[in-house]
Structures are given as C-alpha cells and as structure tokens.
Motif scaffolding. Structure first.
Motif, PDB file in Angstrom:
ATOM      1  N   ALA A   1      -8.837  -2.060 -25.491  1.00 36.96           N
ATOM      2  CA  ALA A   1      -9.126  -0.878 -26.073  1.00 36.96           C
ATOM      3  C   ALA A   1     -10.567  -0.506 -26.741  1.00 36.96           C
ATOM      4  O   ALA A   1     -11.251   0.105 -26.274  1.00 36.96           O
ATOM      5  N   ASN A   2     -10.808  -1.501 -27.415  1.00 37.49           N
ATOM      6  CA  ASN A   2     -12.178  -1.623 -28.315  1.00 37.49           C
ATOM      7  C   ASN A   2     -13.273  -1.807 -27.377  1.00 37.49           C
ATOM      8  O   ASN A   2     -14.143  -1.101 -27.429  1.00 37.49           O
ATOM      9  N   MET A   3     -13.240  -2.765 -26.451  1.00 30.93           N
ATOM     10  CA  MET A   3     -14.297  -2.978 -25.525  1.00 30.93           C
ATOM     11  C   MET A   3     -14.471  -1.665 -24.709  1.00 30.93           C
ATOM     12  O   MET A   3     -15.527  -1.464 -24.345  1.00 30.93           O
ATOM     13  N   ASP A   4     -13.399  -1.157 -24.269  1.00 35.36           N
ATOM     14  CA  ASP A   4     -13.489   0.061 -23.301  1.00 35.36           C
ATOM     15  C   ASP A   4     -14.218   0.829 -24.209  1.00 35.36           C
ATOM     16  O   ASP A   4     -15.100   1.870 -23.358  1.00 35.36           O
ATOM     17  N   ARG A   5     -13.484   1.481 -25.184  1.00 41.98           N
ATOM     18  CA  ARG A   5     -14.470   2.470 -25.750  1.00 41.98           C
ATOM     19  C   ARG A   5     -15.986   2.378 -25.903  1.00 41.98           C
ATOM     20  O   ARG A   5     -16.751   3.299 -25.873  1.00 41.98           O
ATOM     21  N   GLY A   6     -16.058   0.904 -26.346  1.00 43.28           N
ATOM     22  CA  GLY A   6     -17.492   0.645 -26.754  1.00 43.28           C
ATOM     23  C   GLY A   6     -18.586   0.645 -25.463  1.00 43.28           C
ATOM     24  O   GLY A   6     -19.359   1.309 -25.334  1.00 43.28           O
ATOM     25  N   MET A   7     -17.842   0.205 -24.386  1.00 46.42           N
ATOM     26  CA  MET A   7     -18.626   0.447 -23.033  1.00 46.42           C
ATOM     27  C   MET A   7     -19.004   2.013 -22.637  1.00 46.42           C
ATOM     28  O   MET A   7     -19.834   2.142 -21.889  1.00 46.42           O
ATOM     29  N   ALA A   8     -17.696   2.425 -22.808  1.00 52.08           N
ATOM     30  CA  ALA A   8     -17.836   3.925 -22.206  1.00 52.08           C
ATOM     31  C   ALA A   8     -18.775   4.600 -22.929  1.00 52.08           C
ATOM     32  O   ALA A   8     -19.697   5.477 -22.537  1.00 52.08           O
ATOM     33  N   ALA A   9     -19.117   4.315 -24.296  1.00 46.86           N
ATOM     34  CA  ALA A   9     -20.054   4.940 -25.204  1.00 46.86           C
ATOM     35  C   ALA A   9     -21.425   4.450 -24.794  1.00 46.86           C
ATOM     36  O   ALA A   9     -22.346   5.376 -24.691  1.00 46.86           O
TER      37      ALA A   9
ATOM     38  N   THR B   1     -27.778  -0.682 -25.974  1.00 37.44           N
ATOM     39  CA  THR B   1     -26.430  -1.395 -25.671  1.00 37.44           C
ATOM     40  C   THR B   1     -25.953  -2.039 -26.888  1.00 37.44           C
ATOM     41  O   THR B   1     -24.692  -1.664 -27.408  1.00 37.44           O
ATOM     42  N   GLY B   2     -26.732  -2.856 -27.371  1.00 40.40           N
ATOM     43  CA  GLY B   2     -26.132  -3.529 -28.659  1.00 40.40           C
ATOM     44  C   GLY B   2     -25.926  -2.711 -29.722  1.00 40.40           C
ATOM     45  O   GLY B   2     -24.813  -2.630 -30.475  1.00 40.40           O
ATOM     46  N   MET B   3     -26.651  -1.704 -30.187  1.00 42.21           N
ATOM     47  CA  MET B   3     -26.303  -0.839 -31.414  1.00 42.21           C
ATOM     48  C   MET B   3     -25.172  -0.012 -31.308  1.00 42.21           C
ATOM     49  O   MET B   3     -24.578   0.342 -32.072  1.00 42.21           O
ATOM     50  N   THR B   4     -25.195   0.494 -29.806  1.00 41.09           N
ATOM     51  CA  THR B   4     -23.769   1.348 -29.562  1.00 41.09           C
ATOM     52  C   THR B   4     -22.616   0.488 -29.716  1.00 41.09           C
ATOM     53  O   THR B   4     -21.456   0.993 -30.336  1.00 41.09           O
TER      54      THR B   4
ATOM     55  N   ARG C   1     -17.463  -0.988 -16.108  1.00 41.67           N
ATOM     56  CA  ARG C   1     -16.208  -0.752 -15.134  1.00 41.67           C
ATOM     57  C   ARG C   1     -15.414  -1.823 -15.042  1.00 41.67           C
ATOM     58  O   ARG C   1     -14.167  -1.404 -15.098  1.00 41.67           O
ATOM     59  N   LEU C   2     -15.890  -3.206 -15.224  1.00 38.10           N
ATOM     60  CA  LEU C   2     -14.819  -4.309 -15.207  1.00 38.10           C
ATOM     61  C   LEU C   2     -13.908  -4.090 -16.417  1.00 38.10           C
ATOM     62  O   LEU C   2     -12.828  -4.554 -16.511  1.00 38.10           O
ATOM     63  N   ILE C   3     -14.621  -3.790 -17.687  1.00 36.17           N
ATOM     64  CA  ILE C   3     -13.611  -3.699 -18.846  1.00 36.17           C
ATOM     65  C   ILE C   3     -12.677  -2.776 -18.677  1.00 36.17           C
ATOM     66  O   ILE C   3     -11.477  -2.829 -19.008  1.00 36.17           O
ATOM     67  N   ALA C   4     -13.185  -1.484 -18.088  1.00 36.35           N
ATOM     68  CA  ALA C   4     -11.987  -0.389 -18.209  1.00 36.35           C
ATOM     69  C   ALA C   4     -11.114  -0.741 -17.021  1.00 36.35           C
ATOM     70  O   ALA C   4     -10.055  -0.332 -17.260  1.00 36.35           O
ATOM     71  N   GLU C   5     -11.556  -1.388 -15.911  1.00 35.70           N
ATOM     72  CA  GLU C   5     -10.498  -1.760 -14.831  1.00 35.70           C
ATOM     73  C   GLU C   5      -9.471  -2.776 -15.422  1.00 35.70           C
ATOM     74  O   GLU C   5      -8.124  -2.676 -15.108  1.00 35.70           O
ATOM     75  N   HIS C   6      -9.791  -3.733 -16.322  1.00 35.92           N
ATOM     76  CA  HIS C   6      -9.021  -4.688 -17.027  1.00 35.92           C
ATOM     77  C   HIS C   6      -8.702  -4.297 -18.215  1.00 35.92           C
ATOM     78  O   HIS C   6      -8.214  -5.315 -18.850  1.00 35.92           O
TER      79      HIS C   6
ATOM     80  N   VAL D   1     -22.176   3.659 -21.652  1.00 32.77           N
ATOM     81  CA  VAL D   1     -22.604   4.553 -20.461  1.00 32.77           C
ATOM     82  C   VAL D   1     -22.930   5.965 -20.715  1.00 32.77           C
ATOM     83  O   VAL D   1     -24.208   6.560 -20.214  1.00 32.77           O
ATOM     84  N   ALA D   2     -22.371   6.331 -21.672  1.00 34.62           N
ATOM     85  CA  ALA D   2     -22.756   7.971 -22.131  1.00 34.62           C
ATOM     86  C   ALA D   2     -24.112   7.724 -22.673  1.00 34.62           C
ATOM     87  O   ALA D   2     -24.842   8.815 -22.392  1.00 34.62           O
ATOM     88  N   ALA D   3     -24.409   6.941 -23.576  1.00 34.48           N
ATOM     89  CA  ALA D   3     -25.623   6.750 -24.098  1.00 34.48           C
ATOM     90  C   ALA D   3     -26.908   6.709 -23.059  1.00 34.48           C
ATOM     91  O   ALA D   3     -27.845   7.289 -23.205  1.00 34.48           O
ATOM     92  N   LEU D   4     -26.436   5.676 -22.104  1.00 32.06           N
ATOM     93  CA  LEU D   4     -27.729   5.668 -20.827  1.00 32.06           C
ATOM     94  C   LEU D   4     -27.676   6.929 -20.200  1.00 32.06           C
ATOM     95  O   LEU D   4     -28.655   7.172 -19.569  1.00 32.06           O
ATOM     96  N   ASP D   5     -26.436   7.562 -19.978  1.00 33.49           N
ATOM     97  CA  ASP D   5     -26.634   8.914 -19.077  1.00 33.49           C
ATOM     98  C   ASP D   5     -27.344   9.962 -19.924  1.00 33.49           C
ATOM     99  O   ASP D   5     -28.089  10.758 -19.212  1.00 33.49           O
TER     100      ASP D   5
END
Length: 211
Positions: free
Chosen positions: A42-50, A70-73, A19-24, A52-56
């Motif tokens: 953009a890179n970190m936001d894309r990665g962290m969104a992925a 998290t690391g592999m994603t 969330r913090l990465i997306a916000e900033h 979260v999707a993997a955890l969901d």
C-alpha cells in the motif's frame, strides 16, 4: 557502448515500475504481513502513484530532475522505511547523472551503483540481512560485469534482473538482521523479503523500458 537511453525512456522506466507495484500491491502487502507491518504494498503503491501524478503535472527537463522529483515524492508520501530508502536511492541517482541528457550503459551502471550506496548508507544493511540490498546488490554487480564485458544494454539489464530474482529468492531462508522483520528473530526465516521483491520489480521495469 552505443546503447543510450533518453529522458523519455527513463520516464517509461519509472512509470512501468509504478505499474508493477500497483499490479502486485496485494502480494507485497501479503509478504510484509508475515514479517513486517503489512503496509509495503500500500505504501509503495501510494508513493509511485504520487510520482506518476507529479510527472503528469509537469514534465521534467533532464534525467537528474526526473530522479530528484521521484525521490522527493517518495520521501514525502511513503511511510515506514521504504520512503526514505527508495527516496534516498533516487536522490543519489539524480546527483550521479549531473546535467546529462542521455545515459549510456556505463552511466546507468554508475546510477545503479549510486542507488545501492544510498540505500546501504541510509539503512546500514548489507547482503545477508534479509532486505532489499539482497536483491539490489547482486543486480548492480551483474550489470556492471556485463557492461564491463561489452554486452549490449538489453543483455546487461537481463543479467541484472536474473541476479535480483536470485537474490530475492535467497532471502526466504534468511533470518532478518535489519528492519521490522529482525524483531521476529528465527521466525523471520521462511518468508520472502518484501523490499527485495519490490526492488526486483524496479530492475524488471528497467529491462522492459530501457533494454
């Protein structure tokens, strides 16, 4: 120490970081545009969104599985240096927790130390190189000192965040010696390092979610 965190708390940590990465995102990209490839946000936001999707899609069963996924994603979805560095950090964290279902403050200290060692091994950076290490290294040291002194987990995490913020600010006058920014030489001075900024968000997310 009595303070412990379970899998749910650790998941909240990862999600809060996302969330913090997306916000900033735009701010991180702006910082990177000055001394890098203008893609860190953009890179970190894309990665962290992925992540979260993997955890969901499938809930992890243990902390080690959470960190590994998290690391592999991140390795597979984040471009540039950030993916391998953050990916390595989380994979080292996964290896460090073993089969534990909950982590106490001492365990978290070991996990954060493992992350730092993974990043330094992969990126070959040390404090003073104007990288994420300048924020993470003092943060880990502050957390270890607080835990060793018997401070509650929340206070130890707050100490880590303060140290990360100070380390982040210290990158502004530095001349970069590693990464894309090092190509600029003296022109890299006067700019805050984007990696040190994003890793400070990682610590801030931990303080919010685990403390």
């Amino acid at each position: 120490m009595a303070d412990t965190v379970d899998l749910d708390a650790l998941q909240r940590w990862i999600r809060e970081f996302a969330r913090l990465i997306a916000e900033h995102k735009e701010m991180l990209t702006e910082l990177d545009s000055a001394i890098g490839d203008a893609d860190h946000g953009a890179n970190m936001d894309r990665g962290m969104a992925a992540v979260v999707a993997a955890l969901d899609s499938e809930a992890p069963g243990r902390p080690a599985e959470l960190f590994k996924r998290t690391g592999m994603t991140l390795v597979s979805t984040v471009g540039g240096a950030s993916g391998p560095l953050y990916g390595t950090a989380f994979l080292r964290m996964s290896a460090g927790v073993g089969d534990a279902e909950t982590l106490d403050a001492d365990d978290l200290a070991k996990v954060l130390r493992a992350a730092l060692e993974g990043i330094t091994a992969r990126g070959k950076a040390v404090e003073g190189d104007k990288t994420m290490v300048d924020a993470l290294s003092p943060a880990v040291a502050a957390f270890e000192k607080a835990v060793g002194g018997g401070q509650p987990l929340a206070e130890a995490l707050d100490a880590a965040v303060r140290a990360a913020e100070e380390g982040r600010a210290a990158t502004i006058p530095m001349v970069a010696r590693k990464g894309r920014a090092s190509y600029l030489g003296e022109r890299s001075a006067g700019h805050q390092d984007p990696g040190a900024t994003s890793v400070t968000f990682l610590l801030a997310a931990a303080a919010t979610s685990l403390g």
